[in-house]
Write a protein that holds these residues in place. Structure first.
Motif, mmCIF file in Angstrom:
data_model
loop_
_atom_site.group_PDB
_atom_site.id
_atom_site.type_symbol
_atom_site.label_atom_id
_atom_site.label_comp_id
_atom_site.label_asym_id
_atom_site.label_seq_id
_atom_site.Cartn_x
_atom_site.Cartn_y
_atom_site.Cartn_z
ATOM 1 N N PRO A 326 0.845 -1.201 0.000
ATOM 2 C CA PRO A 326 0.000 0.000 0.000
ATOM 3 C C PRO A 326 0.877 1.248 0.000
ATOM 4 O O PRO A 326 2.047 1.191 0.384
ATOM 5 N N PRO A 327 0.343 2.393 -0.416
ATOM 6 C CA PRO A 327 1.166 3.615 -0.516
ATOM 7 C C PRO A 327 1.874 3.983 0.778
ATOM 8 O O PRO A 327 3.016 4.446 0.745
ATOM 9 N N VAL A 328 1.220 3.809 1.940
ATOM 10 C CA VAL A 328 1.848 4.214 3.194
ATOM 11 C C VAL A 328 3.077 3.362 3.496
ATOM 12 O O VAL A 328 4.122 3.876 3.926
ATOM 13 N N MET A 329 2.981 2.051 3.234
ATOM 14 C CA MET A 329 4.129 1.180 3.462
ATOM 15 C C MET A 329 5.249 1.467 2.470
ATOM 16 O O MET A 329 6.440 1.504 2.822
ATOM 17 N N GLU A 330 4.864 1.728 1.236
ATOM 18 C CA GLU A 330 5.836 2.059 0.194
ATOM 19 C C GLU A 330 6.602 3.330 0.553
ATOM 20 O O GLU A 330 7.839 3.389 0.447
ATOM 21 N N ALA A 331 5.883 4.352 1.020
ATOM 22 C CA ALA A 331 6.519 5.625 1.374
ATOM 23 C C ALA A 331 7.435 5.468 2.581
ATOM 24 O O ALA A 331 8.548 6.011 2.605
ATOM 25 N N LEU A 332 6.997 4.735 3.592
ATOM 26 C CA LEU A 332 7.812 4.551 4.792
ATOM 27 C C LEU A 332 9.099 3.798 4.477
ATOM 28 O O LEU A 332 10.174 4.124 5.004
ATOM 29 N N ALA A 371 12.385 -3.979 -9.594
ATOM 30 C CA ALA A 371 11.880 -5.144 -8.860
ATOM 31 C C ALA A 371 10.398 -5.008 -8.510
ATOM 32 O O ALA A 371 9.789 -5.962 -8.029
ATOM 33 N N GLY A 372 9.833 -3.823 -8.738
ATOM 34 C CA GLY A 372 8.411 -3.630 -8.468
ATOM 35 C C GLY A 372 8.094 -3.314 -7.027
ATOM 36 O O GLY A 372 6.930 -3.440 -6.615
ATOM 37 N N PHE A 373 9.094 -2.884 -6.255
ATOM 38 C CA PHE A 373 8.841 -2.553 -4.856
ATOM 39 C C PHE A 373 8.299 -1.136 -4.677
ATOM 40 O O PHE A 373 7.712 -0.818 -3.656
ATOM 41 N N THR A 374 8.541 -0.278 -5.656
ATOM 42 C CA THR A 374 8.083 1.102 -5.541
ATOM 43 C C THR A 374 7.883 1.682 -6.930
ATOM 44 O O THR A 374 8.237 1.061 -7.941
ATOM 45 N N SER A 375 7.320 2.874 -6.980
ATOM 46 C CA SER A 375 7.040 3.528 -8.259
ATOM 47 C C SER A 375 8.048 4.630 -8.516
ATOM 48 O O SER A 375 8.664 5.179 -7.593
ATOM 49 N N ASN A 376 8.201 4.989 -9.788
ATOM 50 C CA ASN A 376 9.118 6.069 -10.161
ATOM 51 C C ASN A 376 8.700 7.397 -9.551
ATOM 52 O O ASN A 376 9.537 8.185 -9.105
ATOM 53 N N ILE A 377 7.395 7.656 -9.531
ATOM 54 C CA ILE A 377 6.895 8.947 -9.058
ATOM 55 C C ILE A 377 7.198 9.125 -7.577
ATOM 56 O O ILE A 377 7.591 10.207 -7.130
ATOM 57 N N LEU A 378 7.044 8.064 -6.781
ATOM 58 C CA LEU A 378 7.316 8.187 -5.354
ATOM 59 C C LEU A 378 8.797 8.441 -5.098
ATOM 60 O O LEU A 378 9.156 9.196 -4.185
ATOM 61 N N ILE A 379 9.669 7.835 -5.904
ATOM 62 C CA ILE A 379 11.106 8.088 -5.740
ATOM 63 C C ILE A 379 11.408 9.563 -5.971
ATOM 64 O O ILE A 379 12.200 10.181 -5.234
ATOM 65 N N MET A 408 3.343 12.074 10.101
ATOM 66 C CA MET A 408 2.395 12.625 9.141
ATOM 67 C C MET A 408 2.087 11.625 8.038
ATOM 68 O O MET A 408 0.946 11.526 7.573
ATOM 69 N N ILE A 409 3.082 10.849 7.600
ATOM 70 C CA ILE A 409 2.852 9.812 6.587
ATOM 71 C C ILE A 409 1.920 8.733 7.139
ATOM 72 O O ILE A 409 1.003 8.260 6.445
ATOM 73 N N ILE A 410 2.158 8.343 8.386
ATOM 74 C CA ILE A 410 1.311 7.302 9.000
ATOM 75 C C ILE A 410 -0.130 7.793 9.136
ATOM 76 O O ILE A 410 -1.089 7.060 8.817
ATOM 77 N N LEU A 411 -0.335 9.023 9.585
ATOM 78 C CA LEU A 411 -1.688 9.570 9.721
ATOM 79 C C LEU A 411 -2.344 9.753 8.361
ATOM 80 O O LEU A 411 -3.566 9.558 8.214
ATOM 81 N N ALA A 412 -1.557 10.119 7.347
ATOM 82 C CA ALA A 412 -2.106 10.252 5.994
ATOM 83 C C ALA A 412 -2.565 8.902 5.462
ATOM 84 O O ALA A 412 -3.599 8.805 4.784
ATOM 85 N N GLY A 413 -1.805 7.846 5.766
ATOM 86 C CA GLY A 413 -2.207 6.514 5.332
ATOM 87 C C GLY A 413 -3.415 5.978 6.077
ATOM 88 O O GLY A 413 -4.175 5.168 5.544
#
Length: 494
Positions: A326-332, A371-379, A408-413
Motif C-alpha cells: 500500500p502507498p503508506v508502506m511504500e513511502a515509509l 523489482a516492483g517494490f516502488t514507483s518512479n513517481i514516489l522516488i 504525518m505519513i502514518i496519519l495520511a495513510g
C-alpha cells in the motif's frame, strides 16, 4: 582527605597528594633543598609546558642563594596567573587544569601557576555550516582561542564575559557572553540561573548543556541555536541575544531564538537584500514541501483519487501496477532507505561517504523500481522531500523536519487528508506552546509583530532595518539611524 589543609610537612604533603591522584605516575613531585629549606614543585607531566617550567620557575628557584617565602615566589618568579591555595582539594583541581604547585615547608599556603600544555587544532574552515560568502572560520575546542576570536570581532568594552563552573564530578568552565548595553537582564538572569541550578556529574559539550537548560526537553524542535561560526555568534550578540561557551567544545549556544531563526544564515546579510530575502523564503517553502509532499501523495493514492488530475492518474496506475505494498508502506520504506543512506554517508570518510550516497541512491532506487517494490513517481517525491529538508542552515532543524514527516505519513495513510489536517493542527499548537528562554517560539507571527518580519522571514535593505528584534527585548532597540540622510546623494560637480 579533601578537607585537609596546609600547613604540613613535605613528606606528609607528598603522600597526601599521591593518594589524591590514586598513586598515578603522572603526578611529578620534585623536592629541592635550598639553604636548609624544603621546597616541593608538583605538576602533572603531560599537562604543563615543561620548557617554560624549567626556564621560568626551576632555574630561578634553584639558583637562589637565600631562602624563599610565598611573597618572593609571587614577586620574583617571571610567571603570571599565580594564586594562593590552602585546601588540598583546591590544589588538586588546580593541578588537573594545568597548574604548577610550589609549596615551601612551613608556609600556610601553596602557590599555583597557570602553565597548561594545550594541544588543540587551530582555526579551520567550518564544516557543518559551510558558507559561500562571508567568513569561513569556525570555532575550535580551545575556550581561550574562542574567546580571543569573539573579542577580536566584538572589539568593545561593552562586552561581558561571565565565568561559571558546571559539573560536580568533572568540572567544566562555562562562559556567558553578552553586550551589557543591549542584552535584556531577564534573558541573562534566566540563562545564569538555569546553569547555576544544574546538578549534574559532568557536561560533555555545549549541545549537552543546551539540552539541560532548554524550556522543553520533550520537543523535537531545538529551542536554542548551536553554531560553530564566530560571525553568526557575534551577530546574534549584537542583536541583544545571549551566548554561552563551554570549554573543550567547538559549538556555541545562543538564545532566545524563534523557529524562523533556524532558517536564517549570516550569508543572507552578505548578499543583496533581494537575493537574501528570496533564498530565505525558499528555505521556508522547502520546509513546508519536505513536511507535506510525501503525506499528500499517500493520502491521495489511499483515499482521495479525485484530487489527482486524470492525465496523471494513468501514469500513477502504470507506475504502481506491480507494487505489492500500500502507498503508506511504500513511502515509509523509501523514507527509511533515504535516512539509512544519509546516516551512512555522514559516518563514512568524506570521499567514501559522497560516493556511497550517490551510488547507493541511484543503484537502490533503480533496483527498487525494476523489482516492483516502488514507483518512479514516489522516488521523485521522496528525493525532493529529502533535498528540501537539507536546505535548513541548522542541522538540528533539518533533522526535526525529517522526523515530523514520519508520523504525518502514518496519519495520511490511516485517515487521508483528515489525518494530515490533524497532524498540521497538532504541530502548530505544539509550536505555539514552545518557548525559548521564556520567549515565544513563533514570534513574530505569534505574538504578531510586523516590524520583526524584516529581520526574520524576509530581509529588507539595511536602511529599512534599523531596529533590533523585539523578541529579545533589547535595552537599545535602535541599530542606527534610519533617516534619509543615510542614503547617498548625488553631488553637483559644480
Amino acid at each position: 582527605m579533601d578537607n585537609k589543609q596546609l600547613p604540613m610537612d613535605i613528606q606528609t604533603f607528598m603522600d597526601t597528594m599521591k593518594e589524591q591522584f590514586n598513586q598515578s605516575p603522572d603526578l611529578i613531585q620534585k623536592v629541592f633543598q635550598i639553604k636548609g629549606q624544603s621546597i616541593i614543585v608538583q605538576f602533572i607531566s603531560y599537562q604543563v609546558k615543561k620548557e617554560r617550567l624549567e626556564r621560568e620557575l626551576l632555574e630561578p628557584l634553584t639558583r637562589s642563594r637565600k631562602t624563599w617565602t610565598n611573597r618572593d615566589l609571587q614577586n620574583k618568579i617571571p610567571l603570571t596567573s599565580s594564586n594562593k591555595e590552602k585546601s588540598i582539594k583546591k590544589i588538586t583541581e588546580q593541578l588537573i587544569h594545568g597548574n604548577i604547585c610550589v609549596y615551601i615547608e612551613g608556609e600556610s599556603e601553596a602557590i599555583t601557576y597557570f602553565l597548561p600544555q594545550q594541544d588543540h587544532r587551530g582555526l579551520e574552515r567550518a564544516e557543518t555550516e559551510s558558507l559561500v560568502f562571508g567568513p569561513q572560520m569556525s570555532f575550535t575546542e580551545s575556550l581561550v582561542t574562542n574567546l580571543n576570536v569573539v573579542r577580536w570581532r566584538l572589539d568593545t568594552d561593552d562586552l561581558v564575559v561571565e565565568k561559571m563552573i558546571v559539573g560536580e564530578r568533572i568540572k567544566s568552565e562555562v562562559r556567558i557572553v553578552y553586550l551589557k548595553s543591549l542584552a535584556n537582564d531577564e534573558n541573562v538572569d534566566t540563562i545564569r540561573q538555569r546553569i547555576k541550578d544544574l546538578k549534574v556529574a559532568e557536561v560533555e559539550d555545549t549541545s549537552v548543556l543546551g539540552q539541560l537548560i532548554e524550556d522543553s526537553s520533550s520537543s523535537v524542535f531545538p529551542q536554542l541555536l548551536f553554531t560553530e561560526l564566530p560571525d553568526r555568534f557575534c551577530n546574534s550578540i549584537t542583536k541583544g541575544r545571549v551566548g554561552v561557551m563551554v570549554d573543550k567544545s567547538p559549538t556555541m549556544l545562543i538564545g532566545p531564538m524563534t523557529l524562523f531563526s533556524y532558517f536564517e544564515s549570516t550569508e543572507d546579510l552578505y548578499m543583496r537584500w533581494n537575493m537574501g530575502s528570496f533564498i530565505r523564503l525558499l528555505r521556508f517553502t522547502a520546509m513546508f514541501i519536505s513536511i507535506i509532499l510525501t503525506p499528500m501523495y499517500v493520502a491521495a493514492l489511499t483515499y482521495h483519487y479525485e484530487i489527482i488530475p486524470s492525465s496523471l492518474m494513468v501514469s500513477l496506475g502504470q507506475s504502481r501496477a506491480t507494487v505489492p505494498f500500500p502507498p503508506v508502506m511504500e513511502a515509509l520504506l523509501l523514507e527509511i532507505l533515504i535516512e539509512l543512506l544519509r546516516e551512512a554517508g555522514a559516518r563514512l570518510p568524506t570521499k567514501v561517504g559522497q560516493t556511497m550516497g550517490i551510488v547507493g541512491g541511484i543503484v537502490l532506487g533503480q533496483a527498487a523500481v525494476q523489482a516492483g517494490f516502488t514507483s518512479n513517481i514516489l522516488i521523485i517525491i521522496i528525493a525532493l522531500s529529502a533535498l528540501a529538508s537539507f536546505t535548513a542552515p541548522s542541522y538540528l532543524m533539518g533533522t526535526a523536519v525529517r522526523i515530523v514527516r514520519f508520523p504525518m505519513i502514518i496519519l495520511a495513510g490511516a485517515y487521508g487528508l483528515i489525518g494530515i489536517t490533524f497532524a498540521l493542527s497538532f504541530l502548530i499548537i505544539h509550536l505555539l506552546k514552545q518557548k525559548s528562554l521564556g520567549r515565544p517560539y513563533l514570534a513574530p507571527i505569534y505574538p504578531l509583530s510586523l516590524r520583526d518580519f524584516n529581520d526574520s522571514i524576509i530581509r529588507l535593505p539595511f536602511q529599512k532595518n534599523s531596529k533590533r528584534p523585539l523578541l529579545v527585548m533589547p535595552k537599545d532597540k535602535n541599530r542606527y539611524s534610519s533617516k534619509k540622510s543615510n542614503k547617498h546623494k548625488d553631488v553637483d560637480p559644480s
